[in-house]
Write an enzyme that holds these catalytic residues in place. Structure first.
Site, PDB file in Angstrom:
ATOM      1  N   CYS A 195      -0.140   1.192   1.619  1.00 53.76           N
ATOM      2  CA  CYS A 195      -0.569   2.099   2.680  1.00 53.76           C
ATOM      3  C   CYS A 195      -1.101   3.412   2.096  1.00 53.76           C
ATOM      4  CB  CYS A 195       0.592   2.310   3.650  1.00 53.76           C
ATOM      5  SG  CYS A 195       0.123   3.011   5.242  1.00 53.76           S
ATOM      6  N   THR A 196      -0.528   4.545   2.490  1.00 54.24           N
ATOM      7  CA  THR A 196      -1.045   5.835   2.022  1.00 54.24           C
ATOM      8  C   THR A 196      -0.666   6.131   0.580  1.00 54.24           C
ATOM      9  OG1 THR A 196       0.887   6.971   2.975  1.00 54.24           O
ATOM     10  CG2 THR A 196      -1.116   6.852   4.325  1.00 54.24           C
TER      11      THR A 196
END
Length: 346
Positions: free
Chosen positions: A126-127
């Site tokens: 993800c991030t």
């Protein structure tokens, strides 16, 4: 302490046989880390150990201290990133909801660089891609992250080629994944890389998830084909269909969930996606069925039920209409176990 191999020269990503030394997985954690970014991959590797794998997982933090996740759950830490002596087969870099402040944390970025320097494969969830980018590790590479933040990744780091639609991207020794659940898909791809498709398929079935393979005909991700839209209302509907193709996605049901009239929702689909709601739902269900047929031995009745077609006959009609072949013929023609040899995408 697990014996390691000193890093010398070019990285080697080729998997080891399960009878050799344990495969060392190092997961970086930090205050505010997203819990599922950490536990999703760990569960995949732990499950692989039940099917002949030999993974050893350890957690590290920048200073060796235990951390509290964004969910408020405490995580124990095995050692500090600076104390890592041996080469990891996989380094996992998770993300967190406060990534704008995380990318300014010099100690955290130093830990990311140090771990990458001692890894055969570095994978962000993800991030976590923002941490890799801020550390300079994505310069000149293709990468992905959660679709909500893909534009920001591209804007902040113009030397990174951002693929906003991909479930995960492999470029050299670095892999990046989209949302938190796609960290599981990425981890399954790593299990396949190390231990083969049969083991990865067994893990996917054990965890009751789709097995997503990288490369060629075998990579059919619903997420990769979800069109861009600036309409937040429409985005929520698209995500709901992609996340559970088997749910009730009639025009009336989707309109109720969106809080708009059927006519207005139909207009949004037409204007933003050049298709109808029914056609989009069928496309998502087709892609989900294709993934199941490629990645498992489920009976046609199970494939039809889990992907929203309801019956094998409805599934057969949809495949014949869209692809010109039956589901059985599709499985025989496109099923592959060669994903681990598909290349790294450099």
């Amino acid at each position: 302490m697990v014996e390691g191999v000193q890093l010398a020269g070019r990285r080697t990503m080729q998997g080891r046989p399960s009878g050799g030394k344990p495969l060392l997985v190092t997961v970086l954690v930090f205050p505010g880390v997203r819990l599922l970014d950490v536990t999703g991959p760990i569960e995949v590797f732990a499950s692989a150990n039940e099917f002949g794998g030999r993974y050893r997982v350890r957690t590290v933090s920048p200073n060796g201290a235990d951390v509290v996740t964004a969910a408020g759950t405490g995580l124990g830490v095995d050692l500090a990133a600076a104390d890592v002596e041996y080469v990891s087969d996989v380094v996992v870099i998770p993300g967190g909801p406060e990534w704008p402040s995380l990318i300014k944390d010099d100690a955290l970025l130093d830990a990311v660089r140090a771990l990458d320097a001692r890894s055969r494969r570095t994978a962000s969830i993800c991030t976590g891609a923002f941490l890799l980018a801020a550390a300079g590790l994505l310069d000149g590479r293709r990468a992905t992250t959660h679709w909500r933040f893909a534009d920001q990744l591209a804007l902040r780091y113009p030397r990174v080629t951002v693929d906003a639609d991909a479930l995960f991207v492999r470029d050299g020794h670095i892999m990046t994944s989209a949302g938190v659940s796609s960290g599981i898909d990425l981890s399954l791809a790593l299990v396949e890389e190390h231990l083969g498709a049969d083991t990865a398929r067994a893990v996917a079935k054990d965890m009751v998830v789709f097995m997503q393979r990288p490369g060629g005909q075998s990579q059919f991700s619903v997420r990769t084909r979800t069109p861009h839209t600036r309409q937040e209302l429409l985005r929520r509907i698209l995500d709901a269909v992609a996340e559970d193709p088997s749910a009730n996605h009639t025009l009336a049901a989707m309109s109720r969930r969106a809080g708009v009239s059927a006519r207005h929702l139909t207009r949004l689909f037409h204007d933003d996606m050049a298709t109808t709601p029914a056609r989009y739902v069928e496309q998502v269900r087709m892609e989900a069925a294709q993934a199941m047929l490629e990645g498992g031995d489920d009976p046609m009745a199970s494939v039809a039920h889990r992907t929203g077609f309801g019956s094998p006959e409805s599934l057969r009609r949809a495949f014949t209409r869209n692809l010109g072949i039956t589901p059985g013929a599709y499985r025989a023609r496109f099923r592959s176990t060669n994903a681990a040899r598909a290349g790294d995408g450099n």
